[in-house]
Design a protein around this motif. Structure first.
Motif, mmCIF file in Angstrom:
data_model
loop_
_atom_site.group_PDB
_atom_site.id
_atom_site.type_symbol
_atom_site.label_atom_id
_atom_site.label_comp_id
_atom_site.label_asym_id
_atom_site.label_seq_id
_atom_site.Cartn_x
_atom_site.Cartn_y
_atom_site.Cartn_z
ATOM 1 N N ALA A 95 0.921 -0.895 0.144
ATOM 2 C CA ALA A 95 0.094 -0.415 0.385
ATOM 3 C C ALA A 95 0.960 1.170 0.139
ATOM 4 N N LEU A 96 2.178 1.591 0.883
ATOM 5 C CA LEU A 96 2.440 2.571 0.749
ATOM 6 C C LEU A 96 3.052 2.324 -0.851
ATOM 7 N N PHE A 97 4.324 1.553 -1.333
ATOM 8 C CA PHE A 97 4.276 1.686 -3.043
ATOM 9 C C PHE A 97 3.740 1.909 -3.784
ATOM 10 N N GLY A 98 2.306 1.231 -3.044
ATOM 11 C CA GLY A 98 0.846 2.201 -4.046
ATOM 12 C C GLY A 98 0.932 3.484 -4.134
ATOM 13 N N ALA A 99 0.963 3.973 -2.714
ATOM 14 C CA ALA A 99 0.603 5.918 -2.968
ATOM 15 C C ALA A 99 2.104 6.419 -3.101
ATOM 16 N N ALA A 100 3.268 5.948 -2.985
ATOM 17 C CA ALA A 100 4.008 6.517 -3.839
ATOM 18 C C ALA A 100 3.962 6.583 -4.944
ATOM 19 N N ILE A 101 3.634 4.954 -5.804
ATOM 20 C CA ILE A 101 2.575 5.636 -7.441
ATOM 21 C C ILE A 101 2.107 5.976 -8.146
ATOM 22 N N VAL A 102 1.451 6.579 -7.502
ATOM 23 C CA VAL A 102 0.191 7.310 -7.406
ATOM 24 C C VAL A 102 0.743 8.489 -7.282
ATOM 25 N N ALA A 103 1.503 9.393 -6.386
ATOM 26 C CA ALA A 103 2.271 9.954 -6.100
ATOM 27 C C ALA A 103 2.484 10.927 -7.847
ATOM 28 N N ALA A 104 3.865 10.083 -7.616
ATOM 29 C CA ALA A 104 4.051 9.786 -8.689
ATOM 30 C C ALA A 104 3.716 10.287 -10.632
ATOM 31 N N LEU A 105 3.072 9.699 -10.130
ATOM 32 C CA LEU A 105 2.151 10.029 -11.664
ATOM 33 C C LEU A 105 1.970 11.495 -11.475
ATOM 34 N N LEU A 106 0.444 11.772 -10.365
ATOM 35 C CA LEU A 106 1.134 12.374 -9.990
ATOM 36 C C LEU A 106 1.304 13.938 -10.759
ATOM 37 N N VAL A 107 2.912 13.815 -10.296
ATOM 38 C CA VAL A 107 3.777 14.264 -10.206
ATOM 39 C C VAL A 107 4.242 14.831 -11.070
ATOM 40 N N ALA A 108 3.612 13.606 -12.403
ATOM 41 C CA ALA A 108 4.248 13.365 -13.529
ATOM 42 C C ALA A 108 2.595 14.155 -15.026
ATOM 43 N N VAL A 109 1.977 14.442 -13.787
ATOM 44 C CA VAL A 109 1.248 15.322 -14.972
ATOM 45 C C VAL A 109 1.114 16.439 -15.119
ATOM 46 N N ILE A 110 1.256 16.995 -13.595
ATOM 47 C CA ILE A 110 1.702 18.114 -13.639
ATOM 48 C C ILE A 110 2.617 19.340 -14.207
ATOM 49 N N ALA A 111 4.026 18.132 -14.048
ATOM 50 C CA ALA A 111 5.393 18.310 -14.965
ATOM 51 C C ALA A 111 4.632 18.338 -16.423
ATOM 52 N N ALA A 112 3.929 17.652 -17.002
ATOM 53 C CA ALA A 112 3.580 17.011 -18.232
ATOM 54 C C ALA A 112 2.604 18.608 -18.849
ATOM 55 N N VAL A 113 1.966 19.085 -18.100
ATOM 56 C CA VAL A 113 0.988 20.443 -18.334
ATOM 57 C C VAL A 113 1.976 21.931 -18.081
ATOM 58 N N GLU A 114 3.103 21.329 -17.560
ATOM 59 C CA GLU A 114 4.071 22.355 -17.131
ATOM 60 C C GLU A 114 5.053 23.368 -18.188
ATOM 61 N N ARG A 115 5.270 21.296 -18.743
ATOM 62 C CA ARG A 115 6.409 21.637 -20.277
ATOM 63 C C ARG A 115 5.559 22.566 -21.264
ATOM 64 N N PHE A 116 4.227 21.802 -21.344
ATOM 65 C CA PHE A 116 3.280 22.385 -22.129
ATOM 66 C C PHE A 116 2.955 24.032 -21.848
ATOM 67 N N THR A 117 2.384 24.054 -21.136
ATOM 68 C CA THR A 117 1.870 25.677 -20.540
ATOM 69 C C THR A 117 2.989 26.939 -20.760
ATOM 70 N N LEU A 118 4.201 26.407 -20.399
ATOM 71 C CA LEU A 118 6.010 27.150 -20.106
ATOM 72 C C LEU A 118 5.957 27.403 -22.314
ATOM 73 N N ARG A 119 6.681 25.948 -22.731
ATOM 74 C CA ARG A 119 6.039 26.113 -24.055
ATOM 75 C C ARG A 119 5.192 26.809 -25.206
ATOM 76 N N ARG A 120 3.931 26.761 -24.604
ATOM 77 C CA ARG A 120 2.975 27.666 -24.669
ATOM 78 C C ARG A 120 3.358 29.199 -24.851
ATOM 79 N N MET A 121 4.007 29.375 -24.215
ATOM 80 C CA MET A 121 4.285 31.105 -23.344
ATOM 81 C C MET A 121 5.354 31.568 -23.678
ATOM 82 N N GLY A 122 6.842 30.652 -24.442
ATOM 83 C CA GLY A 122 7.690 31.303 -24.953
ATOM 84 C C GLY A 122 8.651 30.768 -23.580
ATOM 85 N N LEU A 123 8.413 30.910 -22.930
ATOM 86 C CA LEU A 123 8.956 30.192 -21.359
ATOM 87 C C LEU A 123 10.319 29.673 -20.921
ATOM 88 N N ALA A 124 9.929 28.320 -21.855
ATOM 89 C CA ALA A 124 10.359 27.606 -21.710
ATOM 90 C C ALA A 124 11.226 26.753 -23.628
#
Length: 326
Positions: free
Chosen positions: A297-326
């Motif tokens: 269960a602990l490793f399952g929670a870590a996997i879920v957290a990693a996936l959520l962080v990865a989603v935010i990182a993907a949104v970050e790359r898309f947003t900053l690229r569209r705004m010309g900040l990356a």
């Protein structure tokens, strides 16, 4: 492969790719391998007492020990297991003190792949139950954090009054305040997802507030002076200068906040005696001594957290690229 394919491949390209792979992933693989090796080694002394109990039940004689070397387990004085006994039984116990990596991986495989998603034995189903208050609390905490940061940056009074209270709020242990929130909300008829979401929001708003305050103040004095020369209002300065400058800080804080929100949702499940969710899996494993279930269960929670962080990182790359900040 044709001769043309071989001719198109530069000499030494394969070895160059291997060197590049080793340079990029070699340190990570080495650290993971070292941690797994230390984990296996730690299982031997941690599970030694259970190894000795198993040996006694099987009628295997234990090594003689002095009184100082014995431990009283269930009213029976038992000696420490010898190295060969400890090693032979340290890695395959049903209820070990410290489960081995392969036991945790097997449990994860059985509960993620080996079960239907709709099954109550599926870790995916339990993760989905925990994910609902996590996302709701993350949304509430993020909105509250951004609003507080805007107020703190634009108001000297809020900076001197709200910010110290926001910092002080994080000194209260979440394990102490979570039951209070659950009991108070239950007394007024609020149950289900919302109480756990509020606990998640309590943990997630602070990193967003701090990150946004830092980001909103990242604009240089010359840029602010330029906005004043254009007679820009405070709202225009916020929308055109401060918010775009704060986006890298915002996304960095959102990654921390979403992981904190997941922790809050899991902690919120503990006082309620929940029967579903990752927190419920931890509770059930603790009640019945199923340490392998607890670790999975602990490793399952870590996997879920990693996936959520990865989603935010993907949104970050898309947003900053569209705004010309990356």
């Amino acid at each position: 492969m044709t001769d043309a394919t071989f001719a198109a491949t530069p000499p030494g390209a394969t070895s160059r790719r291997l060197r590049e792979f080793a340079r990029n992933f070699g340190p990570v693989v080495t650290v993971i391998a070292a941690l797994i090796g230390l984990w296996y080694l730690a299982c031997i002394p941690m599970n030694a007492q259970n190894s000795l109990l198993l040996a006694e039940r099987e009628g295997i004689a234990v090594s003689p020990a002095t009184a100082a070397e014995r431990r009283d387990v269930g009213g029976i004085a038992l000696a420490f297991a010898t190295p060969d006994q400890a090693l032979a039984r340290a890695f395959d116990q049903d209820r070990p003190r410290l489960p081995t990596p392969h036991q945790v991986v097997t449990e994860l495989w059985d509960t993620i792949v080996g079960q239907k998603i709709t099954s109550k034995r599926s870790l995916v189903w339990h993760a989905g139950i925990t994910l609902a208050p996590t996302l709701l609390g993350f949304l509430i905490g993020s909105i509250a954090g951004i609003a507080l940061a805007v107020g703190i940056v634009h108001s000297r009074v809020m900076d001197l009054s709200v910010m110290p209270w926001a910092i002080a709020s994080q000194t209260i242990p979440i394990l102490a305040i979570a039951p209070m929130i659950i009991v108070v909300l239950n007394s007024i008829g609020i149950q289900g997802v919302l109480p756990k979401a509020i606990i998640s929001a309590y943990l997630s708003f602070f990193p967003v507030t701090v990150g946004m305050v830092k980001g909103l103040r990242a604009a240089s004095p010359s840029d602010l002076d330029l906005m004043r020369t254009w007679n820009a209002s405070g709202l225009r300065t916020l929308l055109s200068l401060r918010l775009p400058m704060s986006l890298p800080y915002l996304f960095a804080s959102l990654k921390i906040a979403v992981a904190a929100a997941l922790v809050g949702a899991i902690v919120g499940e503990l006082p309620t005696g929940a029967v579903s969710g990752l927190g419920a899996r931890l509770l059930a494993g603790s009640y019945y001594g199923q340490t392998v279930q607890i670790w999975s269960a602990l490793f399952g929670a870590a996997i879920v957290a990693a996936l959520l962080v990865a989603v935010i990182a993907a949104v970050e790359r898309f947003t900053l690229r569209r705004m010309g900040l990356a």
